[in-house]
Design a protein around this motif. Structure first.
Motif, PDB file in Angstrom:
ATOM      1  N   ALA A  87       0.829  -1.205   0.000  1.00  0.00           N
ATOM      2  CA  ALA A  87       0.000   0.000   0.000  1.00  0.00           C
ATOM      3  C   ALA A  87       0.867   1.261   0.000  1.00  0.00           C
ATOM      4  O   ALA A  87       0.573   2.239  -0.698  1.00  0.00           O
ATOM      5  N   ALA A  88       1.968   1.234   0.778  1.00  0.00           N
ATOM      6  CA  ALA A  88       2.850   2.400   0.835  1.00  0.00           C
ATOM      7  C   ALA A  88       3.536   2.631  -0.509  1.00  0.00           C
ATOM      8  O   ALA A  88       3.616   3.770  -1.003  1.00  0.00           O
ATOM      9  N   VAL A  89       4.035   1.560  -1.132  1.00  0.00           N
ATOM     10  CA  VAL A  89       4.723   1.699  -2.421  1.00  0.00           C
ATOM     11  C   VAL A  89       3.759   2.178  -3.497  1.00  0.00           C
ATOM     12  O   VAL A  89       4.092   3.063  -4.310  1.00  0.00           O
ATOM     13  N   LEU A  90       2.554   1.598  -3.533  1.00  0.00           N
ATOM     14  CA  LEU A  90       1.574   2.012  -4.536  1.00  0.00           C
ATOM     15  C   LEU A  90       1.165   3.470  -4.352  1.00  0.00           C
ATOM     16  O   LEU A  90       0.992   4.205  -5.330  1.00  0.00           O
ATOM     17  N   ALA A  91       1.003   3.885  -3.087  1.00  0.00           N
ATOM     18  CA  ALA A  91       0.619   5.280  -2.827  1.00  0.00           C
ATOM     19  C   ALA A  91       1.667   6.243  -3.374  1.00  0.00           C
ATOM     20  O   ALA A  91       1.344   7.235  -4.050  1.00  0.00           O
ATOM     21  N   PHE A  92       2.943   5.963  -3.112  1.00  0.00           N
ATOM     22  CA  PHE A  92       4.003   6.844  -3.594  1.00  0.00           C
ATOM     23  C   PHE A  92       4.191   6.725  -5.095  1.00  0.00           C
ATOM     24  O   PHE A  92       4.464   7.722  -5.778  1.00  0.00           O
ATOM     25  N   TYR A  93       4.057   5.521  -5.626  1.00  0.00           N
ATOM     26  CA  TYR A  93       4.234   5.354  -7.063  1.00  0.00           C
ATOM     27  C   TYR A  93       3.198   6.154  -7.837  1.00  0.00           C
ATOM     28  O   TYR A  93       3.533   6.858  -8.809  1.00  0.00           O
ATOM     29  N   VAL A  94       1.941   6.069  -7.427  1.00  0.00           N
ATOM     30  CA  VAL A  94       0.879   6.787  -8.141  1.00  0.00           C
ATOM     31  C   VAL A  94       1.096   8.290  -8.044  1.00  0.00           C
ATOM     32  O   VAL A  94       0.924   9.022  -9.033  1.00  0.00           O
ATOM     33  N   SER A  95       1.481   8.776  -6.864  1.00  0.00           N
ATOM     34  CA  SER A  95       1.692  10.220  -6.728  1.00  0.00           C
ATOM     35  C   SER A  95       2.889  10.681  -7.569  1.00  0.00           C
ATOM     36  O   SER A  95       2.829  11.732  -8.221  1.00  0.00           O
ATOM     37  N   GLN A  96       3.966   9.886  -7.590  1.00  0.00           N
ATOM     38  CA  GLN A  96       5.123  10.256  -8.408  1.00  0.00           C
ATOM     39  C   GLN A  96       4.813  10.128  -9.896  1.00  0.00           C
ATOM     40  O   GLN A  96       5.272  10.930 -10.711  1.00  0.00           O
ATOM     41  N   LEU A  97       4.022   9.120 -10.253  1.00  0.00           N
ATOM     42  CA  LEU A  97       3.633   8.951 -11.655  1.00  0.00           C
ATOM     43  C   LEU A  97       2.781  10.124 -12.123  1.00  0.00           C
ATOM     44  O   LEU A  97       2.987  10.656 -13.232  1.00  0.00           O
ATOM     45  N   SER A  98       1.838  10.554 -11.310  1.00  0.00           N
ATOM     46  CA  SER A  98       1.014  11.712 -11.658  1.00  0.00           C
ATOM     47  C   SER A  98       1.883  12.957 -11.794  1.00  0.00           C
ATOM     48  O   SER A  98       1.672  13.787 -12.696  1.00  0.00           O
ATOM     49  N   PHE A  99       2.865  13.085 -10.899  1.00  0.00           N
ATOM     50  CA  PHE A  99       3.804  14.199 -10.982  1.00  0.00           C
ATOM     51  C   PHE A  99       4.598  14.141 -12.295  1.00  0.00           C
ATOM     52  O   PHE A  99       4.863  15.165 -12.939  1.00  0.00           O
ATOM     53  N   GLY A 100       4.960  12.914 -12.714  1.00  0.00           N
ATOM     54  CA  GLY A 100       5.685  12.760 -13.974  1.00  0.00           C
ATOM     55  C   GLY A 100       4.837  13.127 -15.173  1.00  0.00           C
ATOM     56  O   GLY A 100       5.325  13.743 -16.137  1.00  0.00           O
ATOM     57  N   LEU A 123       1.326  27.337 -13.199  1.00  0.00           N
ATOM     58  CA  LEU A 123       1.777  26.445 -12.127  1.00  0.00           C
ATOM     59  C   LEU A 123       0.618  26.068 -11.204  1.00  0.00           C
ATOM     60  O   LEU A 123       0.538  24.926 -10.722  1.00  0.00           O
ATOM     61  N   LEU A 124      -0.278  27.018 -10.954  1.00  0.00           N
ATOM     62  CA  LEU A 124      -1.459  26.698 -10.141  1.00  0.00           C
ATOM     63  C   LEU A 124      -2.358  25.675 -10.842  1.00  0.00           C
ATOM     64  O   LEU A 124      -2.848  24.726 -10.224  1.00  0.00           O
ATOM     65  N   VAL A 125      -2.562  25.885 -12.141  1.00  0.00           N
ATOM     66  CA  VAL A 125      -3.375  24.935 -12.914  1.00  0.00           C
ATOM     67  C   VAL A 125      -2.722  23.551 -12.910  1.00  0.00           C
ATOM     68  O   VAL A 125      -3.396  22.528 -12.772  1.00  0.00           O
ATOM     69  N   ALA A 126      -1.384  23.529 -13.058  1.00  0.00           N
ATOM     70  CA  ALA A 126      -0.668  22.257 -13.054  1.00  0.00           C
ATOM     71  C   ALA A 126      -0.827  21.534 -11.720  1.00  0.00           C
ATOM     72  O   ALA A 126      -0.976  20.308 -11.672  1.00  0.00           O
ATOM     73  N   GLN A 127      -0.820  22.310 -10.615  1.00  0.00           N
ATOM     74  CA  GLN A 127      -0.988  21.703  -9.285  1.00  0.00           C
ATOM     75  C   GLN A 127      -2.378  21.084  -9.142  1.00  0.00           C
ATOM     76  O   GLN A 127      -2.532  19.976  -8.614  1.00  0.00           O
ATOM     77  N   VAL A 128      -3.388  21.790  -9.613  1.00  0.00           N
ATOM     78  CA  VAL A 128      -4.751  21.270  -9.545  1.00  0.00           C
ATOM     79  C   VAL A 128      -4.891  20.007 -10.394  1.00  0.00           C
ATOM     80  O   VAL A 128      -5.472  18.996  -9.973  1.00  0.00           O
ATOM     81  N   LEU A 129      -4.332  20.075 -11.611  1.00  0.00           N
ATOM     82  CA  LEU A 129      -4.396  18.907 -12.497  1.00  0.00           C
ATOM     83  C   LEU A 129      -3.654  17.711 -11.894  1.00  0.00           C
ATOM     84  O   LEU A 129      -4.061  16.559 -12.072  1.00  0.00           O
ATOM     85  N   TYR A 130      -2.583  17.996 -11.182  1.00  0.00           N
ATOM     86  CA  TYR A 130      -1.830  16.930 -10.526  1.00  0.00           C
ATOM     87  C   TYR A 130      -2.715  16.179  -9.531  1.00  0.00           C
ATOM     88  O   TYR A 130      -2.758  14.936  -9.537  1.00  0.00           O
ATOM     89  N   PHE A 131      -3.412  16.920  -8.677  1.00  0.00           N
ATOM     90  CA  PHE A 131      -4.253  16.263  -7.671  1.00  0.00           C
ATOM     91  C   PHE A 131      -5.436  15.534  -8.313  1.00  0.00           C
ATOM     92  O   PHE A 131      -5.832  14.462  -7.857  1.00  0.00           O
ATOM     93  N   VAL A 132      -5.997  16.108  -9.375  1.00  0.00           N
ATOM     94  CA  VAL A 132      -7.102  15.444 -10.069  1.00  0.00           C
ATOM     95  C   VAL A 132      -6.627  14.129 -10.690  1.00  0.00           C
ATOM     96  O   VAL A 132      -7.265  13.077 -10.558  1.00  0.00           O
ATOM     97  N   LEU A 133      -5.477  14.187 -11.369  1.00  0.00           N
ATOM     98  CA  LEU A 133      -4.925  12.991 -12.003  1.00  0.00           C
ATOM     99  C   LEU A 133      -4.553  11.941 -10.966  1.00  0.00           C
ATOM    100  O   LEU A 133      -4.801  10.735 -11.150  1.00  0.00           O
ATOM    101  N   CYS A 134      -3.976  12.391  -9.881  1.00  0.00           N
ATOM    102  CA  CYS A 134      -3.593  11.483  -8.799  1.00  0.00           C
ATOM    103  C   CYS A 134      -4.827  10.780  -8.233  1.00  0.00           C
ATOM    104  O   CYS A 134      -4.825   9.568  -7.991  1.00  0.00           O
ATOM    105  N   SER A 135      -5.905  11.528  -8.021  1.00  0.00           N
ATOM    106  CA  SER A 135      -7.140  10.955  -7.502  1.00  0.00           C
ATOM    107  C   SER A 135      -7.722   9.911  -8.451  1.00  0.00           C
ATOM    108  O   SER A 135      -8.178   8.850  -8.023  1.00  0.00           O
ATOM    109  N   CYS A 136      -7.679  10.198  -9.749  1.00  0.00           N
ATOM    110  CA  CYS A 136      -8.214   9.248 -10.744  1.00  0.00           C
ATOM    111  C   CYS A 136      -7.396   7.959 -10.766  1.00  0.00           C
ATOM    112  O   CYS A 136      -7.953   6.859 -10.845  1.00  0.00           O
ATOM    113  N   CYS A 137      -6.067   8.096 -10.691  1.00  0.00           N
ATOM    114  CA  CYS A 137      -5.218   6.900 -10.687  1.00  0.00           C
ATOM    115  C   CYS A 137      -5.430   6.072  -9.418  1.00  0.00           C
ATOM    116  O   CYS A 137      -5.471   4.836  -9.465  1.00  0.00           O
ATOM    117  N   TYR A 138      -5.560   6.748  -8.276  1.00  0.00           N
ATOM    118  CA  TYR A 138      -5.826   6.036  -7.028  1.00  0.00           C
ATOM    119  C   TYR A 138      -7.150   5.264  -7.122  1.00  0.00           C
ATOM    120  O   TYR A 138      -7.250   4.125  -6.652  1.00  0.00           O
TER     121      TYR A 138
END
Length: 425
Positions: A87-100, A123-138
């Motif tokens: 669970a820890a590895v998947l959580a970090f992988y998805v967040s880093q993947l979304s960041f990538g 940069l603000l738009v990119a931050q919002v898109l990051y969290f949206v993408l991260c949520s979808c992948c999770y």
């Protein structure tokens, strides 16, 4: 810009911490508390501050962050070690993947706006898109790999190896390709970042395919276990039916010969052979007791089941007020499935309870329907999820256009089975 970067970093760290806790709690089916978020977010902030002092390139902060999330999984959520690591590895992988993903787009879009006020907006738009993408992948990962304490997760630790591989590949891409942005973007750079974006998308697809294959494996294990249980139950029920039919034929034969036995007994009494008559009468009583059932429901299969199962559970006070309609119209095999599973569940629940153990079985006709009711004492602990036994009972009820209702009230458990018998007579 420095203050803006500091604020953005803090928002990113806290947002990642909240997302990680939400993900692992939803993934493992554990209830999250406010202090989980607070402790973990403070831990991430402390790790980030230490990494800045050490001049870390990101490896230290990510490794210690995974350890921190593992500790939350293991000691706060009390998950098993393999599940906590995965669970820890998947959580970090998805967040880093979304960041990538976002970095691949930023590397092409952002450089022309260096020095422009629009850069902050981008940069603000990119931050919002990051969290949206991260949520979808999770959400995609949880849909393929959600488990609870009682779910079957054989060889769950094996998923850690492909997870670490995908994670290591993503970290390599981030460390080698997105350490800084070149203000002068060329066509070759656009092609490079497009290729990297495609590779990361393929990495996510490979992870999801791996999780899908594992889910199919788990379902295969569960189906195999249920098939074995059904096969064993079917064999046992065939034995019950065969025994009931044999007992019925013996009873039928005894009834056929009863006149002859009475004639013999009458002759002994008339000839004054009282002792011989008493002995003959005792032998008749022995035979009749061997053929009789402790419970009379009007169906030999059900009589055998009740007598054998309740006879082995003498510590349970059983009350049976049940007479099945004649003709019943319900197949003997289906009756055996229904009563065998209901009795097994009720007896197991009673035996898990300290104190008085009571089991009541009743049945009555209600118009075109017949209602069977099982009531038994049980512990006050929450009931486990419905197993194969209750599923078999529901299958029988649905076959006869009926329904099953279960209810737990304190230390009493109720099972009601309604079946339509109008079209069966």
């Amino acid at each position: 810009m420095d203050y803006f970067s500091l604020i953005m970093d803090m928002v990113s760290i806290v947002g990642q911490g909240v997302a990680h806790i939400f993900f692992v709690s939803r993934l493992t089916g554990k209830e999250r508390r406010l202090w989980h978020f607070a402790v973990y977010c403070l831990t991430l902030c402390g790790i980030q501050g230490l990494a800045l002092r050490l001049g870390d390139n990101g490896i230290f902060s990510i490794a210690t962050g995974i350890l921190g999330l593992y500790a939350i999984n293991r000691f706060a959520f009390r998950n098993q070690r393999p599940i906590s690591w995965l669970a820890a590895v998947l959580a970090f992988y998805v967040s880093q993947l979304s960041f990538g993903f976002i970095n691949s787009v930023e590397a092409v879009v952002v450089p022309p706006f260096f020095g422009s006020p629009l850069l902050y907006l981008l940069l603000l738009v990119a931050q919002v898109l990051y969290f949206v993408l991260c949520s979808c992948c999770y959400r995609a990962v949880r849909k393929l790999l959600a488990w609870t304490e009682d779910s079957q997760t054989p060889y769950i630790g094996l998923l850690l190896f492909p997870g670490l591989f995908f994670f290591a590949a993503e970290l390599y891409i981030l460390q080698t390709s997105y350490s800084f942005f070149d203000p002068a973007i060329s066509l070759a750079e656009v092609g490079k970042h497009s290729t990297l974006l495609l590779l990361q998308i393929m990495g996510l697809a490979a992870l999801l395919c791996t999780l899908y294959a594992y889910r199919q494996l788990c379902q295969g294990f569960q189906a195999k276990a249920e098939l074995q249980s059904l096969t064993q139950a079917a064999h046992t029920q065939k034995v019950y039916i065969t025994e009931a039919q044999a007992r019925y034929e013996q009873t039928k034969s005894f009834r056929h010969d009863i006149k002859n036995h009475l004639s013999v007994l009458d002759g002994l009494l008339k000839s004054g052979k009282l002792e011989e008559g008493r002995g003959y009468l005792k032998r008749l009583e022995t035979v009749s007791e061997a053929l009789s059932f402790p419970y009379q429901t009007g169906n030999p299969v059900v009589d055998i089941l009740l007598g054998e199962k309740l006879g082995l559970a003498k510590e349970i006070a059983a009350e049976v007020s049940l007479v099945l309609p004649k003709p019943c119209g319900i197949d003997d095999f289906d009756l055996c499935v229904l009563f065998a599973n209901a009795l097994d569940n009720a007896i197991a629940a009673c035996r898990a309870l300290e104190g008085a153990k009571v089991l009541r079985i009743s049945g009555k006709r209600q118009g075109d329907f017949y209602l069977l009711a099982f009531e038994n004492t049980c512990s006050e602990e929450p009931l486990p999820q419905a197993g194969t036994g209750l599923s078999n009972i529901k299958a029988v009820a649905e076959k006869y256009h009926g329904a099953v209702l279960t209810e737990k009230n304190g230390r009493q458990y109720y099972l009601s089975v309604l079946m339509n018998i109008s079209a069966l007579q």
